[in-house]
Design a protein around this motif. Sequence first.
Motif, PDB file in Angstrom:
ATOM      1  N   VAL A  15      -1.673  26.525 -16.378  1.00  0.00           N
ATOM      2  CA  VAL A  15      -1.683  25.106 -16.005  1.00  0.00           C
ATOM      3  C   VAL A  15      -2.966  24.865 -15.223  1.00  0.00           C
ATOM      4  CG1 VAL A  15      -0.558  23.289 -14.673  1.00  0.00           C
ATOM      5  CG2 VAL A  15       0.829  24.896 -15.997  1.00  0.00           C
ATOM      6  N   TYR A  16      -3.935  24.237 -15.857  1.00  0.00           N
ATOM      7  CA  TYR A  16      -5.275  24.133 -15.290  1.00  0.00           C
ATOM      8  C   TYR A  16      -5.406  22.979 -14.298  1.00  0.00           C
ATOM      9  CZ  TYR A  16      -6.000  27.045 -19.372  1.00  0.00           C
ATOM     10  OH  TYR A  16      -5.899  28.029 -20.310  1.00  0.00           O
ATOM     11  N   GLN A  17      -4.683  21.905 -14.528  1.00  0.00           N
ATOM     12  CA  GLN A  17      -4.708  20.777 -13.606  1.00  0.00           C
ATOM     13  C   GLN A  17      -3.274  20.414 -13.266  1.00  0.00           C
ATOM     14  OE1 GLN A  17      -7.404  17.449 -14.699  1.00  0.00           O
ATOM     15  NE2 GLN A  17      -7.911  18.670 -16.487  1.00  0.00           N
ATOM     16  N   ASN A  18      -3.069  20.001 -12.035  1.00  0.00           N
ATOM     17  CA  ASN A  18      -1.739  19.525 -11.654  1.00  0.00           C
ATOM     18  C   ASN A  18      -1.861  18.573 -10.484  1.00  0.00           C
ATOM     19  OD1 ASN A  18      -0.958  20.938  -8.938  1.00  0.00           O
ATOM     20  ND2 ASN A  18      -1.852  22.576 -10.177  1.00  0.00           N
ATOM     21  N   ALA A  19      -0.855  17.769 -10.323  1.00  0.00           N
ATOM     22  CA  ALA A  19      -0.812  16.848  -9.187  1.00  0.00           C
ATOM     23  C   ALA A  19       0.626  16.447  -8.920  1.00  0.00           C
ATOM     24  CB  ALA A  19      -1.658  15.604  -9.455  1.00  0.00           C
ATOM     25  N   ALA A  20       0.930  16.275  -7.670  1.00  0.00           N
ATOM     26  CA  ALA A  20       2.186  15.676  -7.227  1.00  0.00           C
ATOM     27  C   ALA A  20       1.794  14.467  -6.393  1.00  0.00           C
ATOM     28  CB  ALA A  20       3.003  16.665  -6.411  1.00  0.00           C
ATOM     29  N   ILE A  21       2.261  13.302  -6.770  1.00  0.00           N
ATOM     30  CA  ILE A  21       1.810  12.058  -6.147  1.00  0.00           C
ATOM     31  C   ILE A  21       3.016  11.245  -5.686  1.00  0.00           C
ATOM     32  CG2 ILE A  21       0.410   9.982  -6.437  1.00  0.00           C
ATOM     33  CD1 ILE A  21      -0.822  11.399  -8.921  1.00  0.00           C
ATOM     34  N   LEU A  22       3.079  10.979  -4.405  1.00  0.00           N
ATOM     35  CA  LEU A  22       4.112  10.112  -3.836  1.00  0.00           C
ATOM     36  C   LEU A  22       3.480   8.768  -3.527  1.00  0.00           C
ATOM     37  CD1 LEU A  22       6.979   9.656  -2.558  1.00  0.00           C
ATOM     38  CD2 LEU A  22       5.924  10.363  -0.385  1.00  0.00           C
ATOM     39  N   SER A  23       4.053   7.717  -4.071  1.00  0.00           N
ATOM     40  CA  SER A  23       3.564   6.354  -3.836  1.00  0.00           C
ATOM     41  C   SER A  23       4.722   5.502  -3.330  1.00  0.00           C
ATOM     42  CB  SER A  23       2.997   5.768  -5.129  1.00  0.00           C
ATOM     43  OG  SER A  23       2.666   4.404  -4.960  1.00  0.00           O
ATOM     44  N   ILE A  24       4.531   4.908  -2.159  1.00  0.00           N
ATOM     45  CA  ILE A  24       5.555   4.043  -1.570  1.00  0.00           C
ATOM     46  C   ILE A  24       4.932   2.672  -1.330  1.00  0.00           C
ATOM     47  CG2 ILE A  24       7.201   3.732   0.308  1.00  0.00           C
ATOM     48  CD1 ILE A  24       6.902   6.736   0.880  1.00  0.00           C
ATOM     49  N   THR A  25       5.578   1.630  -1.802  1.00  0.00           N
ATOM     50  CA  THR A  25       5.102   0.270  -1.553  1.00  0.00           C
ATOM     51  C   THR A  25       6.219  -0.575  -0.974  1.00  0.00           C
ATOM     52  OG1 THR A  25       5.638  -0.421  -3.816  1.00  0.00           O
ATOM     53  CG2 THR A  25       3.395   0.339  -3.397  1.00  0.00           C
ATOM     54  N   SER A  26       5.846  -1.390  -0.030  1.00  0.00           N
ATOM     55  CA  SER A  26       6.770  -2.356   0.550  1.00  0.00           C
ATOM     56  C   SER A  26       6.029  -3.686   0.562  1.00  0.00           C
ATOM     57  CB  SER A  26       7.165  -1.943   1.970  1.00  0.00           C
ATOM     58  OG  SER A  26       8.110  -2.849   2.507  1.00  0.00           O
ATOM     59  N   ALA A  27       6.361  -4.538  -0.387  1.00  0.00           N
ATOM     60  CA  ALA A  27       5.600  -5.770  -0.593  1.00  0.00           C
ATOM     61  C   ALA A  27       6.483  -6.997  -0.416  1.00  0.00           C
ATOM     62  CB  ALA A  27       4.980  -5.778  -1.985  1.00  0.00           C
ATOM     63  N   THR A  28       5.862  -8.066   0.065  1.00  0.00           N
ATOM     64  CA  THR A  28       6.534  -9.359   0.148  1.00  0.00           C
ATOM     65  C   THR A  28       5.734 -10.351  -0.680  1.00  0.00           C
ATOM     66  OG1 THR A  28       7.274  -8.876   2.396  1.00  0.00           O
ATOM     67  CG2 THR A  28       7.409 -11.159   1.660  1.00  0.00           C
ATOM     68  N   ASN A  29       6.416 -11.031  -1.591  1.00  0.00           N
ATOM     69  CA  ASN A  29       5.776 -12.028  -2.442  1.00  0.00           C
ATOM     70  C   ASN A  29       6.064 -13.426  -1.913  1.00  0.00           C
ATOM     71  OD1 ASN A  29       4.862 -10.043  -4.340  1.00  0.00           O
ATOM     72  ND2 ASN A  29       6.946  -9.940  -5.133  1.00  0.00           N
ATOM     73  N   TYR A  30       5.005 -14.194  -1.693  1.00  0.00           N
ATOM     74  CA  TYR A  30       5.109 -15.576  -1.219  1.00  0.00           C
ATOM     75  C   TYR A  30       4.621 -16.502  -2.323  1.00  0.00           C
ATOM     76  CZ  TYR A  30       5.312 -13.417   3.456  1.00  0.00           C
ATOM     77  OH  TYR A  30       5.655 -12.663   4.558  1.00  0.00           O
TER      78      TYR A  30
END
Length: 586
Positions: free
Chosen positions: A225-240
């Motif tokens: 396995v030559y490339q790998n990634a573990a990515i955590l993305s958290i968003t907390s958005a308010t739409n107006y």
Amino acid sequence: MFLPDFAAFAHTNLSASSTRRRLRPLKFVLPGLFVAASAAQIHSQSTPVLLDSMSTELHRAFTSLGKQGDEKQPPPYFLSYSVRDTDGVLVMAQYGALARSAASRERMADVQVRIGDPKLDNTHGDHRASAVNSLQLPLGDDRQALSRTLWLATNSGYATALDNYLRVQTESQVRAKEEDTSPDFSKEPPQTAIGSPAPRIAIDRAAWEKRVTALSKVFREFPDVYQNAAILSITSATNYFVSSEGSKIVTPNVAARLVILAVTRADDGMDLFRAQTFEAETPDGLPSQDKLEASVRELGKSLEALRKAPVTEPFDGPAILSGRAAAVFFHEVLGHRLEGQRQRGDEEGQTFTKDLNKDVLPSFLSVSDDPTVSQFGGTWLSGTYAYDDEGQKARRVDLIQDGVLKTFLMSRLPIASFSESNGHGRAQSGHVPTGRQGNLIVTSTKTESEADLRKQLIEEAKKQNKPFGLYFEDISSGFAVTTRSSPQAFQVIPLVVYRVYVDGRPDELVRGVSIVGTPLAAMKRIMATGNKSEVFNGECGAESGSIPVSAIAPAMLVSEMETQRQPQGTSRPPILPIPSATGGTK
């Protein structure tokens, strides 16, 4: 175009043009389907400073811009402000070490200006993008700073809209009459729903950095396995959202997403990758560390197996799509062609425009799109929202009932058969909303067990004198072509494919295959479905930008599936051996 959330890291093309696009609904309720909070349930509170500033400046601009009867500077007939206030955290690890950890905060404002009248305005035809002007807003509650920024964006937006309205007027005099003469904007009642803003993100980032790093470190067990990634993305958005029609909306949107990606290369130069995403409304809803590490380990093992698997040849015969594969298949092959704007315009293929109240699927299949549900069988759905990006209330739309086409996914762009929105006007910031999918749900009244589907696959292969059928277990992405200038075709990229032999030999893993075809033919070849549905969450890119979507479907048995070989690749595996744990070579 339906893409899994790892696509940006994998350098998959996210900027594809819009020409390359992922039980009976009225009588049955799918088990495990949970309904999101309705507008009436949204907790109201005192008006936020941002919303109040938006409303005040919008009223001032709408009543001051242009002059009635002035052909050179007419007033706008519609004005709206849409602001997305986003709090985000991103943690990324690769090769067993932390690569990035960052928190961000951003406010983006979209100002939409329409000049003329709903029958013909500055967005007509090829000028649709002229309606929106975007600008970054200050983060605080300084009313003067907020008002000045909105003022600047409005002035710029008005100038652009005015310029394009003059072009539209000229073009309307010299071009041939259009096939669909529907208005450019629908009349809708104003909406009011002032909910609580989304909370700021509060997590133990150091703890998550350790968890994400540990997940990436599992791949050290797999030297190929030559490339790998573990990515955590958290968003907390308010739409107006506020508009000159009187709408005032504040809705929260929170999501946590963990993406695991691994890449290898076969000896013949073919690049191979596997990925898995885990989604929840909050980080606490993600699986335990033990379960995540087990999934990562299985991902590594599967890549090792794929490296050794034979390359498949082009095939045309029976196949089974797993629930996940079928979900992407329906999103690409059918879902995009049921978006309202695809039914008008000289460039659109209009595959199903003339098929209202006609059979477009086998009678045992029904299709709906319901952004008001937030979970299916314990899995959180990415395509959930309470109000769309035009301020219209989200609603369930029964698109196909018992195989018969009933309606389309509508934004506020009318078409010949439908003059109103059904709450599916969606867009990424900086784009004009169009009719888009949310949570596409396929249901069936002709279900079979997995074992019976497999038996039918083998029987169909024998009937066609084929030595095997195909089973598509996992899928990565796909696209569909919907314009007249190109063939009306689709392509779906499977990751895990097996040959199921009719003579009883064990199933054989193969690689290098993609599913291709044309929509009308593909839809008619579905013979039966499984009795369990699966979810595919991802990102969909089209002319109104990249938005989160979900698709739910049971496994599908099709009598004929056409495949072609993927690009082989010309690069050889790494020449220099991988470093060992002590820094030498291994």
